[in-house]
Structures are given as C-alpha cells and as structure tokens.
Design a protein around this motif. Structure first.
Motif, short mmCIF file in Angstrom:
data_model
loop_
_atom_site.label_atom_id
_atom_site.label_comp_id
_atom_site.label_asym_id
_atom_site.label_seq_id
_atom_site.Cartn_x
_atom_site.Cartn_y
_atom_site.Cartn_z
N LEU A 68 0.87 -1.11 0.12
CA LEU A 68 -0.38 -0.55 -0.09
C LEU A 68 0.65 1.39 0.05
N PHE A 69 0.86 1.95 -0.76
CA PHE A 69 2.05 3.12 -1.09
C PHE A 69 1.00 4.49 -1.06
N LEU A 70 1.26 5.42 -0.17
CA LEU A 70 0.17 7.00 0.87
C LEU A 70 1.14 7.45 0.32
N GLU A 121 -0.57 -0.67 -4.55
CA GLU A 121 -2.51 -0.03 -4.27
C GLU A 121 -1.39 0.80 -3.77
N ASP A 122 -2.49 2.25 -4.90
CA ASP A 122 -2.10 3.64 -4.70
C ASP A 122 -2.88 4.41 -3.99
N ARG A 123 -2.51 5.40 -3.19
CA ARG A 123 -4.20 5.93 -2.12
C ARG A 123 -3.24 7.72 -1.77
N HIS A 124 -4.48 8.52 -2.30
CA HIS A 124 -3.83 9.71 -1.82
C HIS A 124 -4.33 9.87 -0.20
N TRP A 128 -0.01 0.27 11.85
CA TRP A 128 1.48 0.57 10.93
C TRP A 128 2.83 1.33 12.21
N ILE A 129 2.91 1.94 13.08
CA ILE A 129 3.69 2.64 14.42
C ILE A 129 4.28 1.57 14.50
N GLU A 130 3.59 0.43 15.31
CA GLU A 130 4.27 -0.53 16.39
C GLU A 130 5.03 -1.56 14.75
N ARG A 131 3.93 -2.19 13.63
CA ARG A 131 4.65 -2.83 12.52
C ARG A 131 5.97 -2.26 12.30
N SER A 132 6.18 -0.80 12.00
CA SER A 132 7.32 0.15 11.25
C SER A 132 8.24 -0.25 12.63
N GLN A 133 8.23 -0.40 14.03
CA GLN A 133 9.62 -0.42 15.09
C GLN A 133 9.64 0.75 14.85
N LEU A 134 9.38 2.24 14.78
CA LEU A 134 9.48 3.41 14.62
C LEU A 134 9.60 4.32 15.47
N LEU A 192 4.98 3.28 2.47
CA LEU A 192 5.24 2.01 1.39
C LEU A 192 4.61 1.23 2.47
N VAL A 193 3.60 0.71 2.82
CA VAL A 193 3.26 -0.51 3.92
C VAL A 193 2.72 -1.63 3.04
N SER A 194 3.62 -3.01 3.88
CA SER A 194 3.43 -4.48 3.73
C SER A 194 3.47 -4.77 4.64
N GLU A 195 2.60 -5.92 4.97
CA GLU A 195 2.35 -7.54 5.78
C GLU A 195 3.06 -6.93 7.28
N ASN A 196 4.56 -6.53 6.79
CA ASN A 196 5.33 -7.30 8.28
C ASN A 196 6.29 -5.93 8.08
#
Length: 118
Positions: free
Chosen positions: A4-6, A29-32, A46-52, A98-102
C-alpha cells in the motif's frame, strides 16, 4: 508481495518514490494520503509494525505542522492524542508511506527501499 503506497501527488518525494516503485516493477495499491487519510486504527498498527518512534510519522517540514506549532506541543501530548492528531489531517503525516504485511517504510530513502522492497 503487495504494498500500500500512501502519497500526496503534488509532493516531489512521493513522485520520486512512485517512479522508483514503477521502475522496479513493484506491485502496489496507490492511496491519496489527503483524500483517504489513514485512520487511528491503521496508524496505530503501522507505527507498531514499523518499530519506529511515533515522532517519525510527523511531517515536521510541513506547513500544517509548523502552523500548529507542534514542535512545542507534541512532547506534552499522549501517544493516543498524537495518533488522533495524525489521523485528523493527512498533511501532518510524513510521506510517502509504503506498507506491507510485515513492514512500514516512512519517507523515501533509496537505500532503505532497495534493501527492504522485494
């Protein structure tokens, strides 16, 4: 792998990232990010998954961030309040995402993307 591309189409960095994805034949998948702003639930995941750190998700060079004087306000806000704020306006979120399942990549750094995107 599907991504998923934001993005914000007027953002030069987002255009460069999209060009990179296309050149490397990455399926996405493109998302505005303004028209379909991420929800509190999505951002939390996403924040949790990123570990950032949460602060990495803020577009600190953006006009909205500066106008709201968030540099001074964020330290006194809870994590929940910060995520709710991000979910309220896509222009507050550092882009592209850029979001993926992992994994979740925040911003466009060629070396990081080359290493992470398969």
């Amino acid at each position: 792998m599907k991504y998923l591309f934001l993005e914000y189409p007027k953002c030069g960095t987002c255009r460069n990232a999209k060009k990179w994805l296309d050149e490397h034949k990455v399926s996405y998948e493109d998302r505005h990010i303004i028209d379909q702003n991420p929800s509190v639930e999505e951002l939390t995941e996403w924040i949790e998954r990123s570990q950032l750190p949460l602060k990495n998700f803020f577009n600190t060079s953006g006009l909205v961030y500066k106008a709201m004087q968030l540099k001074d306000k964020l330290p006194s806000m809870s994590e929940k309040e910060q995520i709710e704020l991000l979910a309220s306006d896509g222009k507050l979120i550092k882009r592209p995402l850029l979001v993926s399942e992992n994994q979740v990549l925040v911003g466009f750094k060629v070396a990081e993307w080359e290493e992470s995107v398969k």
